[in-house]
Design a protein around this motif. Structure first.
Motif, PDB file in Angstrom:
ATOM      1  N   LYS A 171       0.840  -1.198   0.000  1.00 25.85           N
ATOM      2  CA  LYS A 171       0.000   0.000   0.000  1.00 25.85           C
ATOM      3  C   LYS A 171       0.874   1.246   0.000  1.00 25.85           C
ATOM      4  O   LYS A 171       1.895   1.313   0.683  1.00 25.85           O
ATOM      5  CB  LYS A 171      -0.920  -0.006   1.230  1.00 25.85           C
ATOM      6  N   GLY A 172       0.473   2.210  -0.804  1.00 28.48           N
ATOM      7  CA  GLY A 172       1.229   3.442  -0.902  1.00 28.48           C
ATOM      8  C   GLY A 172       2.419   3.370  -1.842  1.00 28.48           C
ATOM      9  O   GLY A 172       3.182   4.334  -1.957  1.00 28.48           O
ATOM     10  N   GLN A 173       2.594   2.237  -2.550  1.00 26.64           N
ATOM     11  CA  GLN A 173       3.740   2.076  -3.446  1.00 26.64           C
ATOM     12  C   GLN A 173       3.259   1.921  -4.897  1.00 26.64           C
ATOM     13  O   GLN A 173       2.153   1.477  -5.153  1.00 26.64           O
ATOM     14  CB  GLN A 173       4.558   0.839  -3.060  1.00 26.64           C
ATOM     15  N   THR A 174       4.130   2.293  -5.812  1.00 26.86           N
ATOM     16  CA  THR A 174       3.915   2.015  -7.229  1.00 26.86           C
ATOM     17  C   THR A 174       4.741   0.788  -7.586  1.00 26.86           C
ATOM     18  O   THR A 174       5.972   0.791  -7.436  1.00 26.86           O
ATOM     19  CB  THR A 174       4.328   3.203  -8.097  1.00 26.86           C
ATOM     20  N   VAL A 175       4.064  -0.275  -8.012  1.00 22.01           N
ATOM     21  CA  VAL A 175       4.740  -1.552  -8.239  1.00 22.01           C
ATOM     22  C   VAL A 175       4.348  -2.118  -9.589  1.00 22.01           C
ATOM     23  O   VAL A 175       3.356  -1.694 -10.205  1.00 22.01           O
ATOM     24  CB  VAL A 175       4.380  -2.581  -7.136  1.00 22.01           C
ATOM     25  N   ARG A 176       5.135  -3.072 -10.036  1.00 20.16           N
ATOM     26  CA  ARG A 176       4.831  -3.796 -11.264  1.00 20.16           C
ATOM     27  C   ARG A 176       4.345  -5.202 -10.910  1.00 20.16           C
ATOM     28  O   ARG A 176       4.988  -5.896 -10.111  1.00 20.16           O
ATOM     29  CB  ARG A 176       6.071  -3.893 -12.156  1.00 20.16           C
ATOM     30  N   ILE A 177       3.211  -5.577 -11.482  1.00 16.55           N
ATOM     31  CA  ILE A 177       2.750  -6.966 -11.393  1.00 16.55           C
ATOM     32  C   ILE A 177       3.433  -7.679 -12.551  1.00 16.55           C
ATOM     33  O   ILE A 177       3.122  -7.431 -13.717  1.00 16.55           O
ATOM     34  CB  ILE A 177       1.218  -7.050 -11.484  1.00 16.55           C
ATOM     35  N   TYR A 178       4.344  -8.579 -12.230  1.00 19.82           N
ATOM     36  CA  TYR A 178       5.313  -9.071 -13.213  1.00 19.82           C
ATOM     37  C   TYR A 178       5.215 -10.593 -13.337  1.00 19.82           C
ATOM     38  O   TYR A 178       5.211 -11.315 -12.337  1.00 19.82           O
ATOM     39  CB  TYR A 178       6.727  -8.696 -12.753  1.00 19.82           C
ATOM     40  N   PHE A 179       5.096 -11.083 -14.580  1.00 21.71           N
ATOM     41  CA  PHE A 179       5.084 -12.524 -14.855  1.00 21.71           C
ATOM     42  C   PHE A 179       6.338 -12.843 -15.688  1.00 21.71           C
ATOM     43  O   PHE A 179       6.592 -12.212 -16.722  1.00 21.71           O
ATOM     44  CB  PHE A 179       3.831 -12.915 -15.650  1.00 21.71           C
ATOM     45  N   LEU A 180       7.106 -13.819 -15.223  1.00 24.17           N
ATOM     46  CA  LEU A 180       8.357 -14.211 -15.890  1.00 24.17           C
ATOM     47  C   LEU A 180       8.270 -15.694 -16.241  1.00 24.17           C
ATOM     48  O   LEU A 180       8.229 -16.553 -15.354  1.00 24.17           O
ATOM     49  CB  LEU A 180       9.548 -13.949 -14.971  1.00 24.17           C
ATOM     50  N   GLY A 181       8.186 -16.000 -17.542  1.00 21.11           N
ATOM     51  CA  GLY A 181       8.100 -17.380 -17.990  1.00 21.11           C
ATOM     52  C   GLY A 181       9.393 -17.823 -18.636  1.00 21.11           C
ATOM     53  O   GLY A 181       9.885 -17.166 -19.562  1.00 21.11           O
ATOM     54  N   VAL A 182       9.949 -18.948 -18.168  1.00 12.50           N
ATOM     55  CA  VAL A 182      11.204 -19.479 -18.704  1.00 12.50           C
ATOM     56  C   VAL A 182      10.966 -20.923 -19.136  1.00 12.50           C
ATOM     57  O   VAL A 182      10.513 -21.752 -18.337  1.00 12.50           O
ATOM     58  CB  VAL A 182      12.333 -19.417 -17.654  1.00 12.50           C
ATOM     59  N   GLU A 183      11.266 -21.210 -20.419  1.00 13.62           N
ATOM     60  CA  GLU A 183      11.013 -22.530 -20.980  1.00 13.62           C
ATOM     61  C   GLU A 183      12.335 -23.203 -21.349  1.00 13.62           C
ATOM     62  O   GLU A 183      13.257 -22.547 -21.856  1.00 13.62           O
ATOM     63  CB  GLU A 183      10.131 -22.391 -22.222  1.00 13.62           C
ATOM     64  N   GLY A 184      12.417 -24.526 -21.089  1.00  8.70           N
ATOM     65  CA  GLY A 184      13.609 -25.304 -21.436  1.00  8.70           C
ATOM     66  C   GLY A 184      13.703 -25.549 -22.925  1.00  8.70           C
ATOM     67  O   GLY A 184      12.985 -24.971 -23.736  1.00  8.70           O
ATOM     68  N   SER A 185      14.566 -26.460 -23.315  1.00 10.93           N
ATOM     69  CA  SER A 185      14.941 -26.580 -24.724  1.00 10.93           C
ATOM     70  C   SER A 185      14.260 -27.711 -25.474  1.00 10.93           C
ATOM     71  O   SER A 185      14.497 -27.882 -26.662  1.00 10.93           O
ATOM     72  CB  SER A 185      16.466 -26.786 -24.825  1.00 10.93           C
TER      73      SER A 185
END
Length: 929
Positions: free
Chosen positions: A899-913
């Motif tokens: 609360k009271g902060q500016t934040v990023r809702i962040y999704f990080l997807g990493v896929e193998g080979s």
């Protein structure tokens, strides 16, 4: 080199088929214990011509769900010639109990030994069900033609009747006026284009149809206005659905229904939930909580609003199917924000927002008119249903304003058909005609009453709703169209029918003098043509019989002076029928300027008193109204003109009666006032005493009253800000109310107490305040339906690629899924108010993976909170191929720490080979309260 995303998908339809949900529970007997009789008749023979080539089979289907005793069904089928003569008859008696019975009647295409002449014939079935004698295992009753006729005649008011036209040989096609089909709604237009081999893409959100050239300036939106989900007794999985579902036990809810219907080319779907199921029971659940029942109804309204916001080219409508079949009748209320109920729990609390007494249709109509709600008669019968003062489909002025639709045809309520080929269909045109003749201004609709998860897919029938072209499809524009009765009913989703009268569009009410030109404007976009056209005529308020006026699409007449209604009915070459809405015409004699003469009289001083009038006119009297003390009390349109009222509705003492008489030209004659006295015999003239109180300022609040009377209190009504919210008939007088139906701030409560003599007292006002927590949605474009707007993502993540379905709508975030080393990111920056009491992140996630391991996380999705400099503040969760599944799961996280902060809702997807894993994200929300 990147490879295309793997299409290892379980389509949404397959999900609907796959889920069977938990045990369905007991079905609602009170809503579905009714004798059912349907008739299926092929419109054309397989080999058209004469003689045996016209042979065909008529199928009679009888059923009686949940009946307690074996039944003997007496039936008769008649083949009627074009002029109404009986050509051939069949009859019989069938026994049934635990399952339905089908009867097939074979006609050889002849009358005696001779082939019948070409023309349009009618097949009419009448059937009656009665308890079998004894245990139902003995001999069938006499099945002779005489015995069957006697049985049917003895219970004529309880007969089930169905009739359909058939074409024998060839009939000259009627001449039809030139009419170009109007544009249709985005979803139905896309479905039609797809059926014709086109791409079938819907327009972007916000786009609206322009008026079609050389047509009427309306867009047709195709609707199914009768269905259920798991908020009542519907939503049954197709693989297991055989009937009504247990209360709230079905597999699928309103959002599922809207998505399914939209995918099947519907523009509008109404989920009409049985109002007495919100306590979790088909009967009365004495331990139910009013707050729980009300919250479920509000959740349905929110589901529709949210789906509509994400899919602006579709309208999800959530409302009530009010009433019961037994000694009642079902009707839909299409725009009620309140849950109407008649059931109480063991604590005397009403299990809903507003009390509506069971089977009291007159009072319900009054409430609907007061609140601006509109309704539809569902699968109406001409006898035993919608009783007002003991009259089936009984007319009231309030009912006339509130009821706008009448179902003329329904498909089987428990069909699991998904190919639009259901043959179980029932027509209710006879009952709708009766309602029109009673005086109701109603348009025809046709729906599917889906209880299984095939919303709109069981047959090709649709209700066409005409909205002015260029006007967005919204709840408001939809309700406006229904109130204008700009609606047609069609068994063919590619057909349109609009009746005009002197250029006025169906649904209109206007005054005419001289000739009247009626035109049935018909179009079909799939190559069908009209086989027959009929224009019908009736008189509202006559309670007589609707008659055939003409068999031409363009008819000019000069009606007799008075009130009339007209509607058109077209049967296509494939046997499918389309009904226009009626148009109402007051025919006048333009030279008539003479008002009627009228005198008034009154008899009686207590109990039931009679108001009378003698009225005459040089042309004809159309209506007489009775006013007492300048207040309209009753009216009559049939001589001798009279009305009865309860004297207790008037105060003891002297009153004045005036009668007003009208003619068709609009001239009005007013009688001299007649004085009369009322002296009610009841000695009770003492009004009750009453005080009001309120508790609670949010959530569910309680309205209470303390009332007493020298004889006895009969009822207490509760008013908030002058609006009736409910009533209680037993002490302690109280009701609960969902406070979210009131605005935050100050309100006033008053209680009104009544005694049996009609005396009443209103309490002093009590002030109270509402302070519900308000929520703020911080995520923009939460369902990705506006593409990448407001989001930052790697290329290809935000997509409408149909090979990976969204949770809702068409767009979603599809992260990874390449089967190669790859990283995808997705985020949106939000400012969480410092004043918020809570902040919650929610999103729907489906993990679709071709990995087979059950122990190793090769591909991962991290859900993170980062600051505006992209520093990770927290990793809320990590998902991987180990979380794979065939459906979306909603995830939720507390963000109150930010609360009271500016934040990023962040999704990080990493896929193998090696093997693909897709992380599909939809409907991301951050809600601050």
């Amino acid at each position: 080199m990147q490879r295309a995303k793997t299409k290892k998908i379980i389509p949404r339809l397959a999900l609907l088929l796959a889920f069977s949900a938990s045990a369905a529970g007991l079905a609602s007997e009170i809503d579905h214990r009714e004798f059912e009789a349907t008739l299926h008749v092929p419109y054309k023979a397989e080999l058209a011509g004469n003689g045996d080539t016209e042979a065909r089979t008529f199928t009679l289907a009888f059923d009686y769900p949940f009946v307690e005793r074996a039944q003997d069904v007496s039936w008769r089928v008649e083949l009627l010639s074009p002029n109404g003569d009986v050509v051939q008859r069949w009859h019989g008696v069938e026994r049934m109990f635990t399952k339905g019975v089908d009867v097939r009647v074979r006609w050889d295409g002849r009358s005696g030994s001779a082939p019948v002449a070409d023309g349009v014939y009618q097949v009419r079935m009448q059937a009656l069900s009665r308890d079998a004698a004894g245990d139902g295992k003995g001999k069938l009753p006499d099945a002779s033609e005489y015995a069957v006729d006697q049985a049917l005649a003895a219970s004529a008011d309880e007969l089930k009747e169905q009739s359909w036209e058939i074409l024998v040989g060839k009939a000259a096609a009627p001449a039809m006026p030139a009419f170009k089909a109007m544009d249709t709604g985005p979803a139905s237009a896309a479905a039609q284009a797809k059926a014709k081999g086109g791409k079938g893409k819907e327009p972007l959100p916000g786009m609206m149809s322009a008026p079609a050239t050389a047509s009427l300036p309306y867009t047709v939106y195709f609707a199914n206005l009768h269905s259920q989900t798991n908020h009542s007794d519907g939503g049954g999985a197709l693989s297991t659905c055989t009937g009504s579902q247990g209360a709230q036990a079905g597999a699928f809810g309103p959002t599922d229904a809207f998505a399914y219907a939209r995918g099947r080319g519907l523009d509008i779907l109404m989920t009409s939930e049985h109002n007495h199921y919100y306590d979790g029971s088909s009967g009365t659940n004495s331990s139910a909580s009013p707050a729980t029942a009300i919250a479920l109804y509000q959740a349905g309204l929110s589901a529709a609003a949210n789906y509509n916001a994400a899919n602006p080219n579709f309208l999800g409508v959530y409302g009530l199917e009010w009433g019961v079949i037994s000694n009642g009748g079902h009707l839909n209320i299409l725009n009620s924000p309140e849950l109407l109920a008649w059931e109480y729990n063991s604590s005397g609390q009403l299990l809903g927002d507003t009390l509506t007494a069971k089977n009291d249709y007159a009072s319900l109509y009054t409430l609907m008119r007061q609140r601006g709600w509109v309704g539809q008669f569902n699968h109406p019968e001409g006898t035993g249903q919608f009783l007002v003062n003991g009259v089936p489909l009984g007319y009231t002025p309030d009912g006339d304003e509130a009821m706008v639709l009448c179902e003329v045809l329904n498909t089987s309520a428990f069909s699991t058909n998904t190919t639009e080929s259901e043959t179980g269909r029932s027509t209710y045109e006879g009952a709708c005609k009766k309602a029109l003749e009673a005086g109701f201004h109603i348009a025809f609709s046709t729906n599917q009453d889906n209880h299984c998860a095939n919303w709109g897919a069981s047959y090709t029938n649709r209700t066409g709703v005409l909205i002015p072209s260029g006007t967005p499809l919204t709840q408001a524009s939809f309700i406006d169209a229904l109130k204008a009765r700009r609606v047609f009913a069609t068994m063919d989703k590619n057909s349109q029918l609009v009746l005009t009268a002197n250029g006025q569009v169906m649904g209109s009410r206007f005054t005419n003098s001289g000739p009247l030109n009626l035109v049935a404007n018909y179009a079909n976009t799939a190559g069908q043509s009209a086989s027959t056209v009929i224009i019908y005529e009736g008189v509202p308020g006559r309670n007589g019989t609707v008659t055939q006026l003409s068999t031409t699409a363009n008819t000019t007449i000069t009606p007799s002076v008075g009130e009339h209604f007209y509607y058109a009915k077209i049967t296509q070459g494939d046997g499918k029928i389309i009904w226009s809405a009626p148009i109402w015409v007051t025919q006048t004699n333009s030279s008539d300027t003479t008002p009627p003469g009228v005198t008034a009289s009154e008899s009686g001083s207590s109990g039931t008193i009679t108001l009378g009038a003698n009225a005459s006119d040089n042309v004809g009297v159309t209506l007489v109204e009775f006013y007492i003390d300048n207040v309209l009390k009753a009216s009559s349109n049939i001589a001798p003109y009279s009305a009865s009222i309860n004297s207790t509705t008037l105060a003891n003492g002297t009153h004045s009666l005036v009668a007003k008489a009208y003619d068709a030209a609009g001239n009005v004659g007013t009688s001299a006032p007649v004085s009369f006295s009322v002296s009610n015999s009841s000695g009770d003239t003492v009004a009750p005493t009453v005080t009001a109180s309120e508790s609670g300022s949010s959530g569910t609040i309680t309205l209470s009253a303390s009332a007493s009377d020298n004889v006895g209190v009969s009822k207490v009504e509760f008013y908030v800000d002058g609006a009736l919210k409910g009533s209680d008939t037993s002490s302690p007088y109280a009701m609960t109310l969902n406070s979210t139906t009131l605005s935050n701030g100050a309100h006033t409560l008053t209680a009104k107490a009544f005694d049996a003599a009609g005396n009443s007292t209103t309490s002093a006002p009590v002030n109270f305040s509402i302070s519900n927590a308000t929520s703020q949605q911080l995520i923009l474009n939460s369902g990705f339906e506006s593409g990448a707007a407001s989001w930052t993502a790697t290329s290809g993540v935000i997509t409408s690629d149909a090979s990976q379905p969204a949770y809702s709508g068409s767009w979603k975030a599809w992260m990874n899924g390449y089967g190669a080393t790859h990283t995808d990111t997705l985020y949106q920056q939000v400012a969480i108010p410092s004043s918020a009491s809570s902040a919650t992140l929610k999103f729907w996630l489906k993990v679709d993976s071709s990995e087979t391991t059950t122990t190793t996380a090769y591909d991962t999705l991290k859900v993170q909170v980062r600051n505006s400099s992209n520093t990770v503040l927290a990793t809320l969760a990590t998902y991987s191929n180990l979380n794979k599944g065939s459906s979306f799961v909603q995830r939720s996280f507390d963000l109150s720490a930010y609360k009271g902060q500016t934040v990023r809702i962040y999704f990080l997807g990493v896929e193998g080979s090696t093997v693909q894993t897709s992380f599909v994200i939809d409907e991301v929300t951050v809600t601050a309260q």
